[in-house]
Design an enzyme around this catalytic site. Structure first.
Site, mmCIF file in Angstrom:
data_model
loop_
_atom_site.group_PDB
_atom_site.id
_atom_site.type_symbol
_atom_site.label_atom_id
_atom_site.label_comp_id
_atom_site.label_asym_id
_atom_site.label_seq_id
_atom_site.Cartn_x
_atom_site.Cartn_y
_atom_site.Cartn_z
ATOM 1 N N HIS A 47 0.798 -1.229 0.000
ATOM 2 C CA HIS A 47 0.000 0.000 0.000
ATOM 3 C C HIS A 47 0.834 1.285 0.000
ATOM 4 O O HIS A 47 0.264 2.371 0.112
ATOM 5 C CB HIS A 47 -0.935 0.014 1.214
ATOM 6 N N GLU A 151 -7.122 -12.577 5.244
ATOM 7 C CA GLU A 151 -7.989 -11.400 5.194
ATOM 8 C C GLU A 151 -9.163 -11.588 4.240
ATOM 9 O O GLU A 151 -9.762 -10.617 3.777
ATOM 10 C CB GLU A 151 -7.167 -10.167 4.788
ATOM 11 N N ASP A 177 -9.350 -5.713 5.605
ATOM 12 C CA ASP A 177 -9.850 -6.405 4.414
ATOM 13 C C ASP A 177 -10.839 -7.500 4.785
ATOM 14 O O ASP A 177 -11.756 -7.812 4.005
ATOM 15 C CB ASP A 177 -8.685 -6.994 3.617
#
Length: 250
Positions: A47, A151, A177
């Site tokens: 990310h 996730e 997530d």
């Protein structure tokens, strides 16, 4: 024993470990946080804007200060995993691991086995050729950790089986997530907490999760967690700036 090998030993023995995410692709951040009492750092290559050059420089800084640094890779691409391990990463955190087959492929990509990690002794991990290749191969398994991020619904359903895969050192619960995967909006939903607890109780591998900076880690330890990621260099900057701003005289 190298810092990376010490980290893997502590992780697999389920010692209580705490680290943070690194969002800024600069080696000075590693140099500063590596001189603290944190047990490890994780570069967020999923990310944040890390490329191979910035990862390499951050891992050079990690070696200088002697702190284990893992890379959260963008996906399960074995070529990218090979590159960060050659640069000296303590291991990888792989997002969205959902099946035993995927976990088995990842475990092979981490190790010098047939069909697995390509070997070269001229890398930082191999001592730039100073370490005999057989020695590097023999020592490598103790120096890299595979952490599978759970996730997704399918990942939760298969968590016990994934944790039992030879070469999977730990499971990491990604509650954000996971919340999306279950069609919910609240990170702190009781149902997500229950799913996280299910994963943390998996046998065969260490387990851990991300906790908010002000969140109590104790209840998660009681559910089986032994390693925690909390905050990031960004959150530290925000928190420090807020404290400073609050000190302004009226």
């Amino acid at each position: 024993m190298s810092p990376n090998a010490r980290f893997r030993k502590a992780l697999t023995q389920r010692e209580q470990l705490v680290g943070c995410f690194i969002k800024t692709p600069h080696p000075t951040v590693i140099e500063v946080l590596g001189d603290t009492d944190l047990d490890f750092l994780v570069l967020d290559g999923e990310h944040s804007p890390f490329d191979k050059v910035s990862i390499n420089l951050c891992l050079l800084a990690a070696k200088a200060v002697g702190i284990p640094v893992l890379i959260r890779v963008p996906d399960d691409n074995p070529a990218f995993i090979l590159n960060v391990l050659d640069c000296g990463a303590a291991g990888v955190v792989v997002p969205h691991v959902v099946s035993v087959e995927q976990a088995e492929r990842l475990a092979r990509s981490m190790r010098y086995v047939p069909g697995g990690r390509g070997i070269a002794g001229t890398t930082r991990a191999g001592g730039y050729g100073a370490k005999p290749l057989p020695q590097h191969r023999a020592e490598a398994d103790a120096e890299v950790s595979l952490i599978c991020q759970i996730e997704d619904r399918e990942g939760v359903e298969n968590a016990d089986a994934i944790a039992a895969v030879d070469g999977v050192d730990a499971l990491f619960v990604g509650r954000a997530d996971l919340t999306v995967s279950y069609g919910l909006s609240d990170f702190n939903d009781a149902g997500i907490a229950a799913k996280a607890a299910d994963v943390l109780g998996a046998k065969g591998a260490a387990t851990g999760l991300f906790v908010a900076p002000c969140e109590d880690m104790g209840p998660w330890r009681d559910k089986g967690a032994s390693f925690y990621l909390s905050g990031s260099d960004h959150s530290f900057l925000f928190a420090g700036a807020k404290v400073l701003a609050a000190r302004k005289p009226d």
